[in-house]
Design a protein around this motif. Sequence first.
Motif, mmCIF file in Angstrom:
data_model
loop_
_atom_site.group_PDB
_atom_site.id
_atom_site.type_symbol
_atom_site.label_atom_id
_atom_site.label_comp_id
_atom_site.label_asym_id
_atom_site.label_seq_id
_atom_site.Cartn_x
_atom_site.Cartn_y
_atom_site.Cartn_z
ATOM 1 N N TYR A 143 0.824 -1.204 0.000
ATOM 2 C CA TYR A 143 0.000 0.000 0.000
ATOM 3 C C TYR A 143 0.862 1.260 0.000
ATOM 4 C CZ TYR A 143 -4.634 -2.150 0.677
ATOM 5 O OH TYR A 143 -5.816 -2.824 0.516
ATOM 6 N N GLU A 144 1.952 1.243 0.759
ATOM 7 C CA GLU A 144 2.841 2.408 0.776
ATOM 8 C C GLU A 144 3.369 2.699 -0.626
ATOM 9 O OE1 GLU A 144 5.792 1.469 3.729
ATOM 10 O OE2 GLU A 144 4.488 2.097 5.379
ATOM 11 N N LYS A 145 3.772 1.655 -1.318
ATOM 12 C CA LYS A 145 4.316 1.817 -2.669
ATOM 13 C C LYS A 145 3.224 2.228 -3.657
ATOM 14 C CE LYS A 145 6.633 -0.720 -6.347
ATOM 15 N NZ LYS A 145 7.004 -2.032 -6.847
ATOM 16 N N GLU A 146 2.078 1.592 -3.582
ATOM 17 C CA GLU A 146 1.011 1.810 -4.557
ATOM 18 C C GLU A 146 0.245 3.115 -4.321
ATOM 19 O OE1 GLU A 146 -1.167 1.077 -7.907
ATOM 20 O OE2 GLU A 146 0.428 -0.236 -7.200
ATOM 21 N N TYR A 147 -0.053 3.414 -3.050
ATOM 22 C CA TYR A 147 -0.938 4.535 -2.740
ATOM 23 C C TYR A 147 -0.258 5.673 -1.981
ATOM 24 C CZ TYR A 147 -4.404 0.913 -3.728
ATOM 25 O OH TYR A 147 -5.128 -0.084 -4.316
ATOM 26 N N GLY A 148 0.863 5.390 -1.335
ATOM 27 C CA GLY A 148 1.520 6.392 -0.511
ATOM 28 C C GLY A 148 1.088 6.276 0.938
ATOM 29 N N ASN A 149 1.813 6.971 1.808
ATOM 30 C CA ASN A 149 1.560 6.883 3.245
ATOM 31 C C ASN A 149 0.290 7.600 3.691
ATOM 32 O OD1 ASN A 149 3.754 5.283 4.081
ATOM 33 N ND2 ASN A 149 5.111 7.038 3.897
ATOM 34 N N ASP A 150 -0.176 8.555 2.909
ATOM 35 C CA ASP A 150 -1.326 9.364 3.306
ATOM 36 C C ASP A 150 -2.531 9.096 2.417
ATOM 37 O OD1 ASP A 150 0.116 10.523 5.355
ATOM 38 O OD2 ASP A 150 0.728 12.236 4.150
ATOM 39 N N SER A 151 -2.833 7.839 2.188
ATOM 40 C CA SER A 151 -3.962 7.468 1.334
ATOM 41 C C SER A 151 -5.107 6.915 2.179
ATOM 42 C CB SER A 151 -3.525 6.387 0.339
ATOM 43 O OG SER A 151 -3.203 5.189 1.030
ATOM 44 N N VAL A 152 -6.283 6.922 1.601
ATOM 45 C CA VAL A 152 -7.445 6.333 2.262
ATOM 46 C C VAL A 152 -7.188 4.855 2.530
ATOM 47 C CG1 VAL A 152 -9.882 5.741 1.972
ATOM 48 C CG2 VAL A 152 -9.055 7.997 1.291
ATOM 49 N N ASN A 153 -6.570 4.174 1.583
ATOM 50 C CA ASN A 153 -6.269 2.754 1.771
ATOM 51 C C ASN A 153 -5.385 2.541 2.990
ATOM 52 O OD1 ASN A 153 -6.841 3.236 -1.177
ATOM 53 N ND2 ASN A 153 -6.870 1.020 -1.137
ATOM 54 N N ALA A 174 -5.086 4.603 5.572
ATOM 55 C CA ALA A 174 -5.863 4.947 6.771
ATOM 56 C C ALA A 174 -6.755 3.782 7.186
ATOM 57 C CB ALA A 174 -6.700 6.195 6.516
ATOM 58 N N THR A 175 -7.388 3.152 6.214
ATOM 59 C CA THR A 175 -8.244 2.006 6.508
ATOM 60 C C THR A 175 -7.424 0.840 7.051
ATOM 61 O OG1 THR A 175 -9.775 2.698 4.772
ATOM 62 C CG2 THR A 175 -9.940 0.411 5.522
ATOM 63 N N LEU A 176 -6.274 0.589 6.452
ATOM 64 C CA LEU A 176 -5.393 -0.472 6.922
ATOM 65 C C LEU A 176 -4.945 -0.208 8.360
ATOM 66 C CD1 LEU A 176 -3.787 -3.073 6.356
ATOM 67 C CD2 LEU A 176 -1.972 -1.606 5.422
ATOM 68 N N MET A 177 -4.601 1.043 8.658
ATOM 69 C CA MET A 177 -4.189 1.397 10.024
ATOM 70 C C MET A 177 -5.347 1.178 11.002
ATOM 71 S SD MET A 177 -1.034 2.295 10.090
ATOM 72 C CE MET A 177 -0.783 1.032 8.849
ATOM 73 N N GLY A 178 -6.560 1.509 10.586
ATOM 74 C CA GLY A 178 -7.727 1.281 11.435
ATOM 75 C C GLY A 178 -7.971 -0.201 11.687
ATOM 76 N N ASN A 179 -7.867 -1.008 10.637
ATOM 77 C CA ASN A 179 -8.045 -2.454 10.788
ATOM 78 C C ASN A 179 -6.974 -3.042 11.709
ATOM 79 O OD1 ASN A 179 -10.191 -2.376 8.998
ATOM 80 N ND2 ASN A 179 -9.014 -3.133 7.273
ATOM 81 N N THR A 180 -5.753 -2.566 11.530
ATOM 82 C CA THR A 180 -4.653 -3.029 12.372
ATOM 83 C C THR A 180 -4.884 -2.631 13.824
ATOM 84 O OG1 THR A 180 -3.153 -2.834 10.486
ATOM 85 C CG2 THR A 180 -2.143 -2.982 12.649
ATOM 86 N N ALA A 181 -5.373 -1.401 14.031
ATOM 87 C CA ALA A 181 -5.652 -0.929 15.393
ATOM 88 C C ALA A 181 -6.697 -1.790 16.081
ATOM 89 C CB ALA A 181 -6.106 0.528 15.358
ATOM 90 N N VAL A 182 -7.741 -2.160 15.361
ATOM 91 C CA VAL A 182 -8.790 -3.012 15.935
ATOM 92 C C VAL A 182 -8.189 -4.343 16.391
ATOM 93 C CG1 VAL A 182 -10.869 -4.352 15.396
ATOM 94 C CG2 VAL A 182 -10.701 -1.964 14.676
ATOM 95 N N THR A 183 -7.375 -4.936 15.558
ATOM 96 C CA THR A 183 -6.760 -6.216 15.890
ATOM 97 C C THR A 183 -5.838 -6.086 17.094
ATOM 98 O OG1 THR A 183 -6.932 -6.902 13.584
ATOM 99 C CG2 THR A 183 -5.424 -8.148 14.971
ATOM 100 N N LEU A 184 -5.039 -5.044 17.111
ATOM 101 C CA LEU A 184 -4.145 -4.812 18.255
ATOM 102 C C LEU A 184 -4.941 -4.586 19.536
ATOM 103 C CD1 LEU A 184 -1.546 -2.517 16.487
ATOM 104 C CD2 LEU A 184 -1.053 -4.760 17.512
ATOM 105 N N MET A 185 -6.027 -3.848 19.436
ATOM 106 C CA MET A 185 -6.861 -3.594 20.608
ATOM 107 C C MET A 185 -7.441 -4.908 21.145
ATOM 108 S SD MET A 185 -9.881 -0.764 21.069
ATOM 109 C CE MET A 185 -11.170 -1.636 20.199
ATOM 110 N N ARG A 186 -7.888 -5.751 20.261
ATOM 111 C CA ARG A 186 -8.441 -7.044 20.681
ATOM 112 C C ARG A 186 -7.387 -7.923 21.347
ATOM 113 N NH1 ARG A 186 -12.092 -8.212 15.304
ATOM 114 N NH2 ARG A 186 -13.844 -6.879 15.904
ATOM 115 N N GLN A 187 -6.124 -7.694 21.012
ATOM 116 C CA GLN A 187 -5.023 -8.432 21.627
ATOM 117 C C GLN A 187 -4.583 -7.807 22.941
ATOM 118 O OE1 GLN A 187 -2.476 -8.274 17.978
ATOM 119 N NE2 GLN A 187 -2.049 -10.400 18.511
ATOM 120 N N GLY A 188 -5.154 -6.661 23.276
ATOM 121 C CA GLY A 188 -4.747 -5.962 24.486
ATOM 122 C C GLY A 188 -3.510 -5.106 24.296
#
Length: 119
Positions: free
Chosen positions: A50-60, A62-76
Amino acid sequence: LNRALAIRKEKLGQDHWKTANTLVDIANVLGGQGKYEEAMEKYQQVMPIYEKEYGNDSVNMATLMGNTAVTLMRQGEYKEAMEKYNRSLAIYEKLYGMNHSQTIRTRKNIEILKRKMQT
């Protein structure tokens, strides 16, 4: 999904954005099944694509970071989750502004996480 992933890897290559999107779909399913470690592995594979294809400041991203955050939160893993949510929020604010539904949703998720961190 695993069959779709195999086909996309074969036809498009493992670094293609469509292959990465399939990895995200698989990671989301794994996270929903409580297989957080496996989900995180998939998200980590997607990040450089995603970094290569869309860049660091893309909607993709942001969504990936949100999905990752949810998973990390569920792991404590609250601190790491907060970092991902904050990165997601910064991107949404930059691209969409303060009053967009994605920006607002991410702020709400951060508030939920803050409450969890206090307990």
